[in-house]
Motif scaffolding. Sequence first.
Motif, PDB file in Angstrom:
ATOM      1  N   ARG B 254       0.834  -1.214   0.000  1.00  0.00           N
ATOM      2  CA  ARG B 254       0.000   0.000   0.000  1.00  0.00           C
ATOM      3  C   ARG B 254       0.862   1.254   0.000  1.00  0.00           C
ATOM      4  N   ALA B 255       0.483   2.214  -0.803  1.00  0.00           N
ATOM      5  CA  ALA B 255       1.203   3.482  -0.830  1.00  0.00           C
ATOM      6  C   ALA B 255       1.027   4.226   0.489  1.00  0.00           C
ATOM      7  N   VAL B 292       9.737  -3.827  -6.183  1.00  0.00           N
ATOM      8  CA  VAL B 292       8.736  -3.309  -5.248  1.00  0.00           C
ATOM      9  C   VAL B 292       7.733  -2.461  -6.018  1.00  0.00           C
ATOM     10  N   ARG B 293       6.461  -2.755  -5.863  1.00  0.00           N
ATOM     11  CA  ARG B 293       5.400  -1.966  -6.501  1.00  0.00           C
ATOM     12  C   ARG B 293       4.446  -1.443  -5.433  1.00  0.00           C
ATOM     13  N   LEU B 294       3.920  -0.259  -5.677  1.00  0.00           N
ATOM     14  CA  LEU B 294       3.021   0.340  -4.701  1.00  0.00           C
ATOM     15  C   LEU B 294       1.572   0.240  -5.135  1.00  0.00           C
ATOM     16  N   GLY B 295       0.694   0.028  -4.166  1.00  0.00           N
ATOM     17  CA  GLY B 295      -0.732   0.115  -4.428  1.00  0.00           C
ATOM     18  C   GLY B 295      -1.091   1.585  -4.557  1.00  0.00           C
ATOM     19  N   ALA B 296      -2.346   1.862  -4.814  1.00  0.00           N
ATOM     20  CA  ALA B 296      -2.715   3.268  -4.974  1.00  0.00           C
ATOM     21  C   ALA B 296      -4.132   3.515  -4.463  1.00  0.00           C
ATOM     22  N   VAL B 311      -0.090  -4.712 -10.696  1.00  0.00           N
ATOM     23  CA  VAL B 311       1.364  -4.795 -10.866  1.00  0.00           C
ATOM     24  C   VAL B 311       1.720  -4.600 -12.345  1.00  0.00           C
TER      25      VAL B 311
END
Lengths: 179, 551
Positions: B254-255, B292-296, B311
């Motif tokens: 989560r961002a 690493v990827r962030l949610g929004a 993703v």
Amino acid sequence: MSEDTALDDVEVEEAPEDEIVVLAQKWKKKRGSLIMALHELQGRLGYVPRESAMKLGREMGIPLANIYEVLTFYNYFKLESPGKYIISVCTGTACHIKGSPKLLHGIENELGIKEGESTPDGEYHLQGVRCLGCCGLAPLASVNGKVYGKQDVTDAHGLLENVKRDEPMHVAAESNDAE
Amino acid sequence: MKPEELEVKAAAELAKQQAMDVRLVCCSSTGCQSSGAADIVARIKADITERGLAGKVQVGGTGCMGLCSKGPLVRMTCKGHEDVLFSEMTPDLASRLVEEVVAPVANGEEIHDPVGPLGAHVVDLHAAFFAMQERVVLSNNGHADPEKLADYLVHGGYQGLRKALTMSAEEICQEVLASGLRGRGGAGYPTGLKWDFAHRMQSDVKYVICNGDEGDPGAFMDRSVLEGDPHAVLEGMMIAARAMNATNGVFYIRAEYPLAVDRIEKAIRQARQAGLVGRNILNSGWSFDFDVRLGAGAFVCGEETALIASVEGKLGTPRPRPPFPSVKGLWDKPSCVNNVETLANVPRILLNGAEWFAAKGTEKSKGTKVFALTGKIAHNGLVEVPMGITIREIVETIGGGTGTDRKVKGVQTGGPSGGMIPESQFDTPISYEHLQQLGSMMGSGGLIVIDDHDSVVELARFYLDFCVDESCGKCAPCRIGGTQMLHLLDKIVAGDGTEEDIANIRMIAQAMQKGSLCALGQTAPTPVLSALKHFPSEFTERLKQPAAAEA
Ligand SMILES: Cc1cc2nc3c(=O)[nH]c(=O)nc-3n(C[C@H](O)[C@H](O)[C@H](O)COP(=O)(O)O)c2cc1C
Ligand code: SF4
Ligand code: FES
Ligand code: FES
């Protein structure tokens, strides 16, 4: 929405062109990284101005329509300048049970705006957010990332006074130096 | 790094710690950070330096110790004394602690009372809140510094991976299956089985994905693990990768959790530098790396197929399964999505063995579970308990009841997908099966306590409103059914509802459960249905005309 109406009396901040070029170059190499590029853009400007979105699209070779589809689907992205102080009142379950709706209404009354709006002078933006993950400190609000925990929900005025005193700057994650 | 070097590094760090006269660790997780933890650490460091005690006193951070509402927390290990935990610290109190306790001890003076002037701030580490917990996933919180790889090594870090590197993929799957570990993200699917499916798929590229979206509002277990023990999640993912021959790992976080993102990124950098991530890991010839990827800000992105779409940079909307991600996942390659807490259990299982893990819990629900205990409860915070403990023990003994003169009415588990459990059922043991029998579910671990002044009708409405708001709108039963049901509940809350409205709610609920594409829509009616089941009178009392006859 026409290009500028929403931004009429707010200073339009824009990332310098080469900054967006660098950002686009960095993420273009990775598949499916539009969301990450938008995160970085918003991290720098506080929101995603239309001009910057267009430029990013051109640089990454992504149609503007796709970019806006993503920007509007994900709640986290802001299309308008949110103002100097972004007040996020947590409306997650733990805070809700502890009376956060009352706090939100109190701030609405103090500032004379509704949730989701900004004051005309661009000083404050008020929003309800889901959960800030500090539920142990419920009920709480955060301003530009600074958390104000264990609030008295009947004292919105006091919270705003504290914000004025602290003048929290918008910062990303706090990070310690030890590796 | 060679495998043996793990021990050498761990031993060196341990020796360093043991040479210290005093060790002070301050919680550095988000809760305490926002109560001012950084100022306390800065003050202690300054005081220690000023007195020239830097070589005798170690000061550091640590993960969430659970009593977040009483933060910032500082734990002190003083040579010759039991550990002491201080709550609600301030920089000035910290200075007094240094002056009256830490400095004398470091200067070799006899002290009889390590608590010194801070008696009122001492938290009893033998109290039920701690004594009834069993810490596996949170075992390093309160002890190790999440920003230091060496500290993780002291506590057995990367030994599970080391062992896994000597095992075949089948053996790892078998070990995890034998442990009885089930997914902690909600559904409770056996982790070993899931890995085995992905393992059987032939593909040159496979992904293991960590689901750090934690969308349930009011829950912060995964956040505390990511922030408090990031290397454990990394290690768990690498072991998962070995079990299914995955080539890449992806974190989806989560961002709204910037500190968690920061800690994971730092852990990856540290591990890469030490040769634990990247090429030729621990001299084994195996290579693996992370993204690493962030949610929004979309709750539905916690659903695994929506998460995968996100993703890929697309709109996070679920798609029908099958095909399951283990067959066709990220970029159409076989993928495994695992929850943070699930993954953090894995290194411990490999290290201590399947039997050790399987000895905890009930017949079908093994190990421990982390719960975020919030709402009308005296000890607000994070707890880890063995499966099989009763709800009453959690709420009354560990949580201390409401802490006010009001009575506990019930708890909600499983967040917006879960249900309410009345106090009369509190002797039920915690397990996937038992919670389901009660019309709720384990969920990811939110446990919200309500008292006799809270209305279950309004709480049910709150959850439904959340689901309607977060529905991605892709399928009609969820999109339309949810809105209609919310409208009916609004009517009841406003005092205009009728018996017919309740009947309609039940009808719509069935349609949503049967016809929705993903679990968001399928489970959105659960809070309302469970409230109707356990607290029917709260609904009928609110109807327009008092019901003529009690059912
Ligand atoms: C609407 C929705 C939200 C979800 N949110 C999460 C979440 O935040 N974290 C999580 O681990 N699983 C979440 N899940 C469950 C995942 O789809 C998936 O089952 C889980 O990540 C698998 O990991 P596990 O087997 O380790 O539990 C969610 C499911 C749905 C339908
Ligand atoms: S059930 Fe709801 S959230 Fe899930 S796919 Fe359908 S509309 Fe979207
Ligand atoms: S519910 Fe408010 S911080 Fe989690
Ligand atoms: S955040 Fe410090 S104890 Fe939980």
